[in-house]
Scaffold this active site. Structure first.
Site, short mmCIF file in Angstrom:
data_model
loop_
_atom_site.label_atom_id
_atom_site.label_comp_id
_atom_site.label_asym_id
_atom_site.label_seq_id
_atom_site.Cartn_x
_atom_site.Cartn_y
_atom_site.Cartn_z
CG ASP A 104 -2.01 0.89 1.21
OD1 ASP A 104 -2.14 1.62 0.21
OD2 ASP A 104 -2.79 0.90 2.18
CG ASP A 283 -6.15 -4.60 1.31
OD1 ASP A 283 -6.64 -3.91 0.39
OD2 ASP A 283 -5.88 -4.12 2.43
#
Lengths: 388, 388
Positions: A104, A283
């Site tokens: 991320d 996710d």
């Protein structure tokens, strides 16, 4: 020569759709990466600091059967720091996870910092949650950092808008996210991987819950031809129906032949509904975080294992789980571990939840292959949402 | 018929000495129990509430290669409570550990409660550390509780004297511990196992650091002909040399043909010195508790993994460890997990320390077989005590 190798590497990020569900937008496929194939739809366990809390790497591979995990740029940058990771030879050498890993970009973490950060066109100034030290992230530096970390899939730097969010703020923010994307791409294209494997960059659709903004953002992102496209800024507090509406709209625009990654989502029901809308990758911290608080996702429904009702329930935690610990240990024993604040409680519960999530997407793939995903989804959503 | 079966069961707790070291009192042997054979000298990992903190049962069996574990009567009585354990069918059914298990009688835990307990001839009144509720343990009730828990080896109820301790207090306490032992034996002999396996009762030598008291206590315990004899009240703050002196003295008196269990000891060096004095069984929270604080016992010496010096040390945690996690993960990665307060830190460190302890006693057995225990012990003690 370098150019040819780079092109070959880039080719190694490719996506094939195998089956399409006739009654929904669900599809199953395979994302090829230099580090192996990822079967989609897939759920990516979250390993914030390069460790999935309570889970050994061997368990991640062999019990949970994760195909890719996620780590966070923001956290890794602050601790252990880039020098430690680069001296190790990159994140995979550092944490011994040799399958695909995605980082991320830090956009979401920075958003979570609230008043400890200041956003401008140039980038984001923020204070470390660890020691209060000041740092500055730009789209360029975030690409450099992710090059150094060495994730296989790296995310563009974006602003994740809160919910609710004024339309004018959402519009300005979206345009800035688009400009940041171009800066990310420029930096990505003008730099090489630091280690001996290719990376790919995934852009992120924003636009809060505004249809015209989401449409505009999806078109902008689609125009970039990235190997993976992500949708951000959802599951931040809006009702599920608003999330589904935005995903449906965006998925009409994002290319069919590239995987679509819905960031930070969600419950088992959220996964199934979004798979039906054409999402391929997910996710979320939900299964692992809830596990540590004693909330279990099982094939019979949702369990708060701390409840008195499980005190003398000696049935397995989840008899349909592929995790041996969930077959072997009883609800009564796991409850005892939670009430005694034993480390093992979180370990067994996390194995249960993450194995459940990976079994869920595996079953979704199977049902898509068989052509009966839609009917299964309706029943599975009800069953897996009920609280026992 | 019942009588014959009981006799058979009792026979199934037996001990054979295989090898004796020619240069010390060390010996290796086998303790036969109805649940299988335990190779001695052995270390028993501590699973206070029927779970070894941070360790799955499979890891305990296959990685650490524990042959017997320990749990605590006091803790299990309070939580989950006897009803939960007896409804499960005993402790082994409850926690899924199907190899031998020993329960400490609660004497040490009660001693640790300090002013939250009152000792009298009848027994001990104490307050729960969980909710402050009042309870009363007697030698008889502690046997009943351990019958209900269903440990294979159950310990007599004793008073563990503190260090330092006035001789008059130690003498009175020792005599009371002896009287309590007789009450424990009477209760044990007049009751049957609740589950379908035999249990055995181990008495405990007390007497603080006073030679005449230790001698007197060892003689009293030896006269009872128990299948296992324990030494308590050491490693409570006295210098190592005083501990060794007491153990040497007591071991002269305790029968040669029965295993000797030194309770609550100790460091790797303590284990080796006491093996040299004829001790066969150990338990201690040290390796598991220290692991959770980042203190590692390795084949190269003792490591505080939180130290800056390991920040970029990518060598394995312990290349001579049988734990795959200690081979696979670097010191730098484990340090990062500790600084990030990750659950996995305690898991990997506990695997390291307990595997080290079991490898240590396994090596001690091998050296005793080979006849070179003494020479090895001198070198190993130095090496494993050095701080890196």
């Amino acid at each position: 020569m370098t150019f040819i190798i780079k092109q070959l590497y880039r080719l190694s990020f490719s996506f094939e759709v195998d089956h399409k569900d006739p009654f929904s937008k669900a599809r199953s496929g395979r994302l090829h990466t230099p580090r192996g194939v990822i079967n989609t739809p897939i759920f990516m366990p979250v390993g914030t600091v390069a460790s999935v809390k309570g889970i050994h790497m061997q368990e991640l591979r062999e019990v949970i059967q994760a195909e890719i995990i996620l780590a966070n740029t923001y956290h890794l940058y602050l601790r252990p720091g880039l020098e430690v990771i680069s001296s190790a030879g990159g994140i995979h050498e550092f944490n011994s996870w040799h399958q695909p890993l995605l980082t991320d970009s830090g956009g979401y973490q920075v958003y979570s910092l609230g008043k400890n950060r200041q956003i401008s066109e140039k980038g984001v100034e923020f204070r470390s949650h660890i020691d209060g030290s000041k740092h500055f992230f730009t789209p360029e530096s975030v690409i450099d950092i992710q090059r150094t970390i060495g994730a296989d899939i790296i995310m563009a730097f974006d602003e994740c808008t809160p919910y609710p969010c004024e339309e004018s703020y959402a519009r300005d923010s979206m345009h800035m996210t688009h400009r940041w994307l171009d800066r990310c791409r420029d930096r990505f294209d003008s730099t090489e991987p630091i280690y001996d494997y290719e990376q790919c960059l995934a852009p992120i659709v924003q636009g809060s819950v505004y249809e015209d903004l989401r449409k505009q953002s999806a078109e902008y992102i689609a125009s970039k031809g990235a190997p993976i496209n992500a949708i951000g800024g959802l599951s931040v507090g809006e009702p599920d129906d608003e999330m589904y509406a935005m995903v449906a709209l965006v998925n009409e625009i994002l290319p069919q032949d590239k995987p679509r990654y819905l960031m930070g989502v969600g419950t088992p029901a959220n996964l199934l509904e979004n798979i039906a809308l054409g999402i391929d990758m997910f996710d979320c911290v939900l299964p692992s975080r809830n596990a540590r608080h004693g909330m279990l996702y099982t094939h019979a429904g949702i369990i708060n294992i701390r409840n008195e009702k499980w005190k003398r329930d000696y049935s397995p935690i989840d008899e349909d789980s592929l995790a041996a610990t969930s077959q072997q240990h009883s609800k009564a024993y796991l409850r005892h571990l939670f009430l005694s604040k034993e480390l093992l409680a979180g370990q067994i519960a996390t194995l249960q939840n993450l194995t459940f999530y990976l079994q869920l997407v595996s079953m979704a793939r199977k049902k898509i292959h068989q052509g009966d995903f839609k009917a299964w989804k309706e029943k599975a959503t009800l069953r897996y949402s009920q609280r026992l």
